[in-house]
Design an enzyme around this catalytic site. Structure first.
Site, mmCIF file in Angstrom:
data_model
loop_
_atom_site.group_PDB
_atom_site.id
_atom_site.type_symbol
_atom_site.label_atom_id
_atom_site.label_comp_id
_atom_site.label_asym_id
_atom_site.label_seq_id
_atom_site.Cartn_x
_atom_site.Cartn_y
_atom_site.Cartn_z
ATOM 1 N N ARG A 31 0.808 -1.228 0.000
ATOM 2 C CA ARG A 31 0.000 0.000 0.000
ATOM 3 C C ARG A 31 0.836 1.271 0.000
ATOM 4 O O ARG A 31 0.362 2.335 0.370
ATOM 5 C CB ARG A 31 -0.995 0.008 1.163
ATOM 6 C CG ARG A 31 -1.999 -1.140 1.094
ATOM 7 C CD ARG A 31 -3.057 -1.007 2.169
ATOM 8 N NE ARG A 31 -4.031 -2.086 2.070
ATOM 9 C CZ ARG A 31 -3.895 -3.278 2.644
ATOM 10 N NH1 ARG A 31 -2.831 -3.527 3.388
ATOM 11 N NH2 ARG A 31 -4.823 -4.213 2.487
ATOM 12 N N LYS A 82 1.953 11.257 -10.548
ATOM 13 C CA LYS A 82 1.049 10.370 -11.278
ATOM 14 C C LYS A 82 1.774 9.083 -11.631
ATOM 15 O O LYS A 82 2.897 9.103 -12.128
ATOM 16 C CB LYS A 82 0.572 11.030 -12.569
ATOM 17 C CG LYS A 82 -0.642 11.911 -12.434
ATOM 18 C CD LYS A 82 -1.134 12.332 -13.806
ATOM 19 C CE LYS A 82 -2.385 13.161 -13.736
ATOM 20 N NZ LYS A 82 -2.874 13.542 -15.080
ATOM 21 N N GLU A 98 6.365 18.524 -24.425
ATOM 22 C CA GLU A 98 5.859 18.807 -23.089
ATOM 23 C C GLU A 98 6.402 20.137 -22.564
ATOM 24 O O GLU A 98 5.745 20.816 -21.772
ATOM 25 C CB GLU A 98 6.223 17.669 -22.127
ATOM 26 C CG GLU A 98 5.504 16.361 -22.399
ATOM 27 C CD GLU A 98 4.035 16.380 -21.953
ATOM 28 O OE1 GLU A 98 3.592 17.392 -21.361
ATOM 29 O OE2 GLU A 98 3.332 15.387 -22.195
ATOM 30 N N LYS A 150 5.303 22.828 -13.821
ATOM 31 C CA LYS A 150 4.599 21.643 -13.336
ATOM 32 C C LYS A 150 4.574 21.597 -11.818
ATOM 33 O O LYS A 150 3.555 21.237 -11.209
ATOM 34 C CB LYS A 150 5.222 20.370 -13.895
ATOM 35 C CG LYS A 150 4.410 19.136 -13.515
ATOM 36 C CD LYS A 150 4.635 17.959 -14.408
ATOM 37 C CE LYS A 150 3.613 16.860 -14.116
ATOM 38 N NZ LYS A 150 3.830 15.641 -14.920
ATOM 39 N N GLU A 168 -5.589 16.258 -9.364
ATOM 40 C CA GLU A 168 -6.325 16.713 -10.543
ATOM 41 C C GLU A 168 -7.785 17.030 -10.223
ATOM 42 O O GLU A 168 -8.691 16.730 -10.992
ATOM 43 C CB GLU A 168 -6.238 15.667 -11.662
ATOM 44 C CG GLU A 168 -6.396 16.249 -13.056
ATOM 45 C CD GLU A 168 -6.014 15.269 -14.135
ATOM 46 O OE1 GLU A 168 -4.878 15.369 -14.620
ATOM 47 O OE2 GLU A 168 -6.836 14.407 -14.500
ATOM 48 N N ARG A 177 -4.847 21.172 -11.928
ATOM 49 C CA ARG A 177 -3.894 20.287 -12.589
ATOM 50 C C ARG A 177 -4.352 19.870 -13.978
ATOM 51 O O ARG A 177 -3.536 19.479 -14.811
ATOM 52 C CB ARG A 177 -3.650 19.054 -11.708
ATOM 53 C CG ARG A 177 -2.596 18.113 -12.306
ATOM 54 C CD ARG A 177 -2.122 17.073 -11.334
ATOM 55 N NE ARG A 177 -1.100 16.227 -11.943
ATOM 56 C CZ ARG A 177 -0.265 15.468 -11.272
ATOM 57 N NH1 ARG A 177 -0.291 15.434 -9.964
ATOM 58 N NH2 ARG A 177 0.638 14.721 -11.906
ATOM 59 N N ASN A 186 -3.015 18.814 -19.066
ATOM 60 C CA ASN A 186 -3.457 17.893 -20.110
ATOM 61 C C ASN A 186 -3.636 18.584 -21.456
ATOM 62 O O ASN A 186 -4.191 17.984 -22.389
ATOM 63 C CB ASN A 186 -4.776 17.224 -19.701
ATOM 64 C CG ASN A 186 -4.598 16.265 -18.542
ATOM 65 O OD1 ASN A 186 -3.638 15.510 -18.498
ATOM 66 N ND2 ASN A 186 -5.510 16.319 -17.580
ATOM 67 N N HIS A 222 -3.387 16.646 -24.680
ATOM 68 C CA HIS A 222 -3.268 15.223 -24.349
ATOM 69 C C HIS A 222 -4.489 14.390 -24.723
ATOM 70 O O HIS A 222 -4.358 13.189 -24.957
ATOM 71 C CB HIS A 222 -2.968 15.062 -22.864
ATOM 72 C CG HIS A 222 -1.543 15.323 -22.516
ATOM 73 N ND1 HIS A 222 -0.918 16.520 -22.793
ATOM 74 C CD2 HIS A 222 -0.599 14.530 -21.936
ATOM 75 C CE1 HIS A 222 0.343 16.453 -22.388
ATOM 76 N NE2 HIS A 222 0.556 15.265 -21.874
ATOM 77 N N HIS A 247 -3.364 11.356 -26.679
ATOM 78 C CA HIS A 247 -3.530 9.990 -26.169
ATOM 79 C C HIS A 247 -4.350 9.143 -27.139
ATOM 80 O O HIS A 247 -4.108 7.926 -27.280
ATOM 81 C CB HIS A 247 -4.211 10.007 -24.802
ATOM 82 C CG HIS A 247 -3.290 10.339 -23.677
ATOM 83 N ND1 HIS A 247 -3.737 10.642 -22.414
ATOM 84 C CD2 HIS A 247 -1.932 10.424 -23.615
ATOM 85 C CE1 HIS A 247 -2.708 10.887 -21.629
ATOM 86 N NE2 HIS A 247 -1.604 10.771 -22.334
ATOM 87 N N HIS A 270 5.148 9.637 -27.334
ATOM 88 C CA HIS A 270 4.162 10.433 -26.610
ATOM 89 C C HIS A 270 4.271 11.909 -26.996
ATOM 90 O O HIS A 270 3.258 12.574 -27.263
ATOM 91 C CB HIS A 270 4.365 10.268 -25.098
ATOM 92 C CG HIS A 270 3.503 11.156 -24.267
ATOM 93 N ND1 HIS A 270 2.144 10.969 -24.115
ATOM 94 C CD2 HIS A 270 3.807 12.265 -23.530
ATOM 95 C CE1 HIS A 270 1.647 11.895 -23.331
ATOM 96 N NE2 HIS A 270 2.629 12.705 -22.966
#
Length: 365
Positions: free
Chosen positions: A125, A147, A189, A231, A241, A245, A249, A252, A256, A268
């Protein structure tokens, strides 16, 4: 705001519930024990097949500093981000009897840091993770922000968690052996950070595009520092998010979708490059963005050697992929668009005809 091989490293603080530092500079491996902190005895070094020698070097350095270090070699690129590969890493951790006070180190590009972070987040965990990104994309994006995730057949990063690292060591010397196209792809990016928050990034890319793709140039160092600062400011305020945040994206959702349709054969950054032009066109068609700013997207990305168009016969598949995007809310598609450079906003539930019209503007037919 620049780092050269002779300068002291730059440190960018990422605030939030679990603050940490991103160190940007050269020859940073000797800082790893300090980032791991007290109490860690065992360390799993996760690295891709292509970086076997680098992973071994990190393991040997850790062993020399008194750690019990083992390695987990994983496939290159997005092939590493599967449940099967994560299960292999869990097996290594279990066989080596890792406890909650032990740690994982991710060495590689964004795919490896995503995977290593997810493995660390899920083992017992949650155990400590430190990232040593070796690609520009990893340094400015994947390794920073907490992330983590793996892919499924249905989409990218649909399985994951938020698990901030204990620290990030962005060693710019690692970029020396990075293939040129991968470095250029990582700049997508960086440009994204310019369009959503720091227009000085855009000016640097416009004025010195050749220096922007030189691994040892002060310009690239400054671009990395500026992008990480953008960032860090965003994720420090909104780790999970919940609101702000989402601006990260930009480009993206469509990017994606390209990655999924192309079965992750596209880099990417290359997909995000086209995705930003798509988002700019969508913003223009929706009445948010002046045409001159859309043109600026194309100019900057072209100067950096990045793609700005995609094939024109894939709309149905792309639209289906976007509808499954994790940023959607129910049946409502959400996009980050711009009102101007440095002024992002959200566009929720746009008319499908508008979405297709923007696609036509980025099609190569």
């Amino acid at each position: 705001m620049s780092t050269t091989a002779h300068d002291a490293p730059t440190v960018v603080r990422v605030d939030g519930p679990e603050p940490y530092d991103v160190v940007i500079g050269h020859r940073l491996l000797d800082r790893l024990p300090g980032v791991l902190g007290d109490g860690v005895r065992k360390v799993l070094v996760v690295h891709p097949r292509a970086l076997r020698s680098t992973g071994d070097a990190v393991r040997e350095d850790l062993a020399a500093n008194g750690y019990e270090a083992v390695t987990a070699e994983v496939p290159d690129g997005e092939e590493a981000k599967t449940a099967q590969v994560a299960a292999f890493c869990w097996q290594v951790l279990g066989q080596a009897a890792f406890t909650r006070t032990d740690a994982v180190v991710g060495v590689g590009g964004g795919a490896v840091t995503d995977l290593a972070g997810f493995v660390a987040a899920t083992w017992l965990r949650g155990v400590r993770v430190v990232h040593l990104p070796t690609t520009l994309l990893g340094m400015v994006d994947a390794a920073v922000g907490g992330k983590t995730g793996i892919n499924t057949a249905e989409g990218k990063n649909l399985v994951g968690s938020f698990h901030p690292p204990a620290g990030v060591l962005a060693d710019l010397s690692a970029l020396q052996t990075l293939p040129e196209f991968d470095l250029r792809a990582g700049l997508a990016e960086v440009v994204k950070c310019g369009f959503i928050a720091d227009p000085d990034i855009l000016t640097l890319c416009e004025q010195q595009p050749d220096e922007a793709v030189r691994w040892d140039s002060p310009v690239l160092a400054e671009l990395v520092e500026r992008a990480v600062t953008v960032k860090a400011a965003v994720v420090g305020e909104d780790l999970t998010e919940a609101g702000l945040r989402e601006v990260l994206n930009y480009g993206h959702t469509f990017g994606h979708a390209i990655e999924l349709v192309e079965r992750y054969t596209w880099r990417h950054g290359a997909a995000v490059s086209v995705g930003m032009v798509y988002a700019a066109e969508l913003g223009r068609l929706a009445g948010h963005l002046p045409e001159r700013v859309v043109d600026r997207h194309r100019t900057i990305l072209t100067r950096l050697g990045l793609p700005i168009v995609y094939r024109g016969d894939r709309w149905s598949a792309l639209y289906d992929a976007m509808r499954r995007d994790k940023k959607s809310r129910g049946a409502t598609l959400r996009f980050v668009v711009l009102d101007a450079a440095g002024r992002p906003t959200r566009l929720e539930g746009p008319d499908p005809a508008l979405l297709q019209a923007a696609y036509v503007e980025v099609s190569d037919t």
